[in-house]
Motif scaffolding. Structure first.
Motif, mmCIF file in Angstrom:
data_model
loop_
_atom_site.group_PDB
_atom_site.id
_atom_site.type_symbol
_atom_site.label_atom_id
_atom_site.label_comp_id
_atom_site.label_asym_id
_atom_site.label_seq_id
_atom_site.Cartn_x
_atom_site.Cartn_y
_atom_site.Cartn_z
ATOM 1 N N ILE A 194 0.595 -1.219 0.191
ATOM 2 C CA ILE A 194 -0.062 0.080 0.096
ATOM 3 C C ILE A 194 0.857 1.248 0.057
ATOM 4 N N ASP A 195 0.422 2.177 -0.996
ATOM 5 C CA ASP A 195 1.292 3.374 -1.027
ATOM 6 C C ASP A 195 1.001 4.522 0.554
ATOM 7 N N GLY A 196 1.700 5.041 0.759
ATOM 8 C CA GLY A 196 1.795 5.814 2.020
ATOM 9 C C GLY A 196 2.914 5.615 2.856
ATOM 10 N N ASP A 197 2.610 6.651 4.015
ATOM 11 C CA ASP A 197 3.808 6.639 5.038
ATOM 12 C C ASP A 197 3.459 5.304 5.943
ATOM 13 N N TYR A 198 4.201 5.212 6.935
ATOM 14 C CA TYR A 198 4.086 4.026 7.888
ATOM 15 C C TYR A 198 2.893 3.836 8.626
ATOM 16 N N GLU A 199 2.232 4.770 9.208
ATOM 17 C CA GLU A 199 0.926 4.968 9.804
ATOM 18 C C GLU A 199 -0.185 4.994 8.769
ATOM 19 N N ASP A 200 0.176 5.703 7.480
ATOM 20 C CA ASP A 200 -1.210 5.399 6.766
ATOM 21 C C ASP A 200 -1.210 4.159 6.210
ATOM 22 N N ARG A 201 -0.194 3.329 6.040
ATOM 23 C CA ARG A 201 -0.429 1.962 5.340
ATOM 24 C C ARG A 201 -1.213 1.157 6.172
ATOM 25 N N PHE A 202 -1.210 1.323 7.618
ATOM 26 C CA PHE A 202 -1.966 0.493 8.343
ATOM 27 C C PHE A 202 -3.517 1.035 8.404
ATOM 28 N N ARG A 203 -3.737 2.231 8.010
ATOM 29 C CA ARG A 203 -5.067 2.763 8.328
ATOM 30 C C ARG A 203 -5.656 2.048 7.114
ATOM 31 N N LEU A 204 -5.107 2.076 5.976
ATOM 32 C CA LEU A 204 -5.583 1.904 4.545
ATOM 33 C C LEU A 204 -5.657 0.481 4.404
#
Length: 385
Positions: free
Chosen positions: A345-355
């Motif tokens: 998943i694209d994004g920073d570390y925290e965003d990846r988990f949310r996505l």
């Protein structure tokens, strides 16, 4: 002849069965009284939750050897019996209804997933003996967990101790090299037009279901059976192989009612999950690999670009009514550096988990059958209404 009560005084101590069959090679007495294990798990997969944990026994967990061993820090495989308690506990904790074992038929390479088979009638000895496999399946059934076997009727290993040129001739494989040699996997393709090959594989299916009480069968690489060399051209369908597949599903649904047949099919071959009477192949479920590829591609895109590719997240609904689909995110998604779901998943570390949470919510809410990856060595797929 027949069944006779055996008494000791006034007490019934057993039964004696007599028959006349002088030419019989063997005689068996079958009944509820001598089942070696609990029967298959009973629920209706069409209406009940159906969530499968895919696991490769050789890499799911390893047993660390005694620290006093000369090979300090080395590890070895758990046996079927040793792994039962912890695998069942893990599956129950995560609310799966089934386990799918990547091929446990005997194969030569410890590091492989088992899809290149040498011993079609032998549980992989690196994990123990047949009785230990029966123990694992029995414990799963007692816990209310079904067990699915990954079955490989496409090709087999070319090792000298396997089926390759078994009696000096091309006995189970095609005569012509172009048809016989599977260069993608370094194996030989079964010739499914031959009676000897069909008999071998149909008997093999019966062996696993009759002796081990598996609850389902996942047929590997179906598109390579439906089409010559997997080339999905409508003009290149493999008629004898298609006829064989129909015989397989007919056998299972006639002799082993309740066993679920799952097709791993990457093609658009029609009516895979339609009944034989409807002109279909007779499978109960089909992997939707298109959904997997499209949605993972969508999640890997930068957030600003996703709005231009919404078709990748919605296209699955266009063809969803055509088959009984199972949405897979399986072992194939972690091989050859493909990364875990979060890392895709694209994004920073925290965003990846949310996505990732949003993606799994979408997947579980999607109509039909579903599938998601949970560990580097195992995957999961599920059925939710």
């Amino acid at each position: 002849m027949g069944a006779h009560i055996v008494r000791q005084g006034n007490k019934v101590i057993g039964w004696q069965f007599r028959l006349y069959a002088p030419n019989a090679a063997a005689v068996y007495l079958v009944g509820d009284f001598n089942h070696w294990m609990q029967d298959r798990v009973d629920f209706d997969y069409k209406t009940a939750p159906f969530s499968i944990y895919e696991v490769h026994l050789g890499s799911w967990r390893k047993k660390v050897l005694n620290a006093d061993d000369t090979d300090t820090g080395a590890s070895t495989f758990y046996s079927y019996k040793e792994i039962a308690e912890q695998l069942i506990a893990y599956v129950q904790e995560n609310h799966f209804t089934h386990i799918e074992l990547l091929p446990i038929t005997e194969h030569p390479l410890d590091a492989s997933w088992g899809y290149q088979v040498t011993g079609y009638y032998s549980p992989a000895s690196r994990y123990g003996n047949p009785d230990e496999l029966k123990y694992l399946i029995d414990q799963c059934h007692q816990a209310g967990i079904g067990v699915i076997l990954d079955w490989v009727p496409l090709h087999f290993c070319k090792d000298a101790h396997g089926l390759y040129q078994f009696d000096g001739s091309w006995l189970y494989e095609y005569q012509e090299e172009y048809d016989r040699e599977n260069h993608q996997w370094g194996t030989a393709n079964f010739d499914l037009s031959k009676g000897v090959t069909r008999s071998f594989l149909l008997s093999n299916m019966t062996y696993w279901l009759d002796n081990y009480h598996f609850d389902g069968i996942r047929v590997d690489a179906l598109s390579y059976l439906l089409y010559w060399r997997g080339e999905t051209d409508p003009d290149k369908t493999n008629g004898p192989a298609i006829d064989f597949i129909k015989r397989v599903t007919a056998l299972v649904h006639t002799d082993f009612k309740g066993v679920v047949m799952i097709a791993e099919d990457s093609s658009a071959y029609p009516k895979v999950t339609h009944s034989l009477e409807q002109g279909g192949l007779g499978f109960d479920m089909k992997w939707d690999l298109g959904w997997m590829n499209d949605t993972l591609k969508y999640m890997s895109r930068p957030s600003y670009a996703r709005k231009y590719h919404s078709n990748e997240i919605t296209f699955g609904m266009y063809y969803n009514p055509s088959e009984q689909f199972l949405l897979p995110l399986s072992h194939d998604e972690v091989v050859h550096g493909k990364h875990s779901i979060v890392e895709k998943i694209d994004g920073d570390y925290e965003d990846r988990f949310r996505l990732a949470r949003a993606y799994y919510s979408f997947y579980f809410a999607h109509p039909g059958k579903n599938c998601s990856l949970w560990a580097m060595s195992g995957g999961a797929y599920s059925r939710m209404e």
